[in-house]
Design an enzyme around this catalytic site. Structure first.
Site, PDB file in Angstrom:
ATOM      1  NE  ARG A 279      -9.538   2.711  17.742  1.00 41.34           N
ATOM      2  CZ  ARG A 279     -10.464   2.446  16.829  1.00 41.34           C
ATOM      3  NH1 ARG A 279     -11.629   3.104  16.859  1.00 41.34           N
ATOM      4  NH2 ARG A 279     -10.281   1.536  15.912  1.00 41.34           N
TER       5      ARG A 279
ATOM      6  CB  SER B 100      -2.794   0.651  18.601  1.00 43.86           C
ATOM      7  OG  SER B 100      -3.097  -0.464  17.788  1.00 43.86           O
TER       8      SER B 100
ATOM      9  CD  GLU C  61      -5.768   3.602  20.685  1.00 42.03           C
ATOM     10  OE1 GLU C  61      -6.537   2.668  20.987  1.00 42.03           O
ATOM     11  OE2 GLU C  61      -5.259   3.723  19.568  1.00 42.03           O
TER      12      GLU C  61
END
Length: 377
Positions: free
Chosen positions: A172, A251, A369
């Site tokens: 990520r 998320s 995130e």
């Protein structure tokens, strides 16, 4: 226009200036002016990974609305720098404009019989943001098929091709996300496999294999993978709809990566996955006078489940702080949702609460995130 009207979390204040770039030329002109004027700005695609404060944003929001998906003939493929390998595996290179919907792209590739991103079905957002975040799900990551991006460089304001190897993709993460490389992504090139047999890439995720009723490593029809992934994501509130459990940024925290030693200190039932690379071979000199090199083994690194950590810290699905409209999803503890009327500050308050509980109970700091605008977590 408010950022709340253009983000999937549906929070965020008015922007001083809003530009929707529907063509490559508009995008280049707008971004170049922003950089030259050193103006505060937010780059926006589908708004699925952005959480903003409700305070006015004193700057410009540049939203990419460019669209287009086209296969490239071999002669028209983006030139690669010397040393960047060209694979000849019967695949197809597809060029996608940055503002194109990621979900529309996956739907098109499955319909055309192009394998490689079918397990990434249902992810909201735009194609241009995908390599920045190095999106991944159900055993696939964009990094596995990314050839490169076309970037309007913030330093030179020139358009240049950047191969995937220069983006330094991680979990990520990328050089673009870290700010090591700055600019506006104009288009993305992906190398996919022509699935003449109509079958997917090998299934690489246990939950997906179970849903499909097959063993790991099997190939199944592309549309079956897509349907199963959409069903799995939908059951977790991770497919955007009018269901308020889907009013989120997906998320909210990344799965933390810790040392093997620390992971061993956690309860036995803590999910964990090794991320350590395979050991490299040691070349032993034949000359007896040359000392044998000694390599200290790298400490193993282990990825943990952020969802498990949150639940273990005592935070359950549906949890909300008093008098707040921001809540943990009722279907998935890794998502923070807007139950209707939440503010950006309420989202941030809940995120900080989750971080504090997990850190105090288990000693792990969770990292957000999404891109945060005017907020701190």
């Amino acid at each position: 226009m408010r950022l709340a009207d253009a983000t999937t979390m549906r929070v965020g204040g008015e922007a001083d200036r809003w530009i929707d770039a529907s063509s490559r030329e508009e995008a280049i002109e707008a971004y170049s002016a922003i950089v030259r004027d050193d103006e505060p700005h937010v780059l926006l695609g589908g708004g699925s990974n952005t959480v903003a404060s409700d305070e006015p944003f004193e700057g410009t929001v540049l939203r990419m609305r460019t669209t287009g998906i086209r296969p490239l003939a071999a002669a028209a493929r983006r030139e690669r720098p010397a040393g960047d390998e060209e694979h000849d595996d019967g695949g197809i290179v597809v060029r996608v404009e940055a503002g194109e919907s990621w979900e529309a792209l996956v739907e098109r590739t499955v319909a055309e019989g192009w394998a490689g991103i079918e397990a990434l079905s249902g992810i909201p957002g735009s194609v241009g943001a995908a390599p920045i975040q190095n999106i991944g799900a159900y055993g696939q990551e964009i990094g596995a098929c990314l050839v490169g991006v076309e970037l309007l460089d913030a330093d030179t304001l020139e358009v240049r091709s950047v191969p995937a190897s220069h983006l330094r993709l991680g979990y990520r993460d990328s050089a673009l996300k870290r700010g090591d490389l700055q600019g506006l992504v104009l288009s993305v090139d992906l190398r996919l496999r022509r699935a003449e047999d109509g079958l997917s890439q090998p299934i690489a995720y246990g939950q997906l294999a179970q849903a499909l009723g097959v063993d790991l490593g099997r190939r199944v029809p592309l549309d079956a993978v897509r349907e199963s992934v959409l069903a799995l994501r939908g059951s977790k509130g991770m497919v955007l709809s009018e269901d308020r459990d889907s009013w989120s940024a997906g998320s909210f925290f990344t799965n933390p990566i810790v040392s093997g030693r620390f992971a061993a200190s956690l309860p036995q039932d803590a999910p964990r996955w090794s991320t350590s690379p395979e050991p490299t071979a040691t070349v032993v000199p034949l000359d007896a006078d040359t000392p044998v090199p000694v390599h200290e083994p790298a400490e193993p690194r282990v990825k943990l489940s952020a969802a498990w950590l949150i639940e273990r810290a005592g935070i359950r699905k549906g949890y909300a702080l008093p008098h707040s409209q921001a809540a943990i999803s009722s279907r998935h503890t890794l998502a923070i949702t807007n139950r209707g009327g939440a503010t950006g500050e309420q989202v941030a308050d809940l995120a900080r609460f989750v971080q504090t509980r997990v850190e105090s109970e288990l000693g792990v700091h969770l990292v957000p995130e999404p891109v945060l605008v005017g907020l701190e977590v």
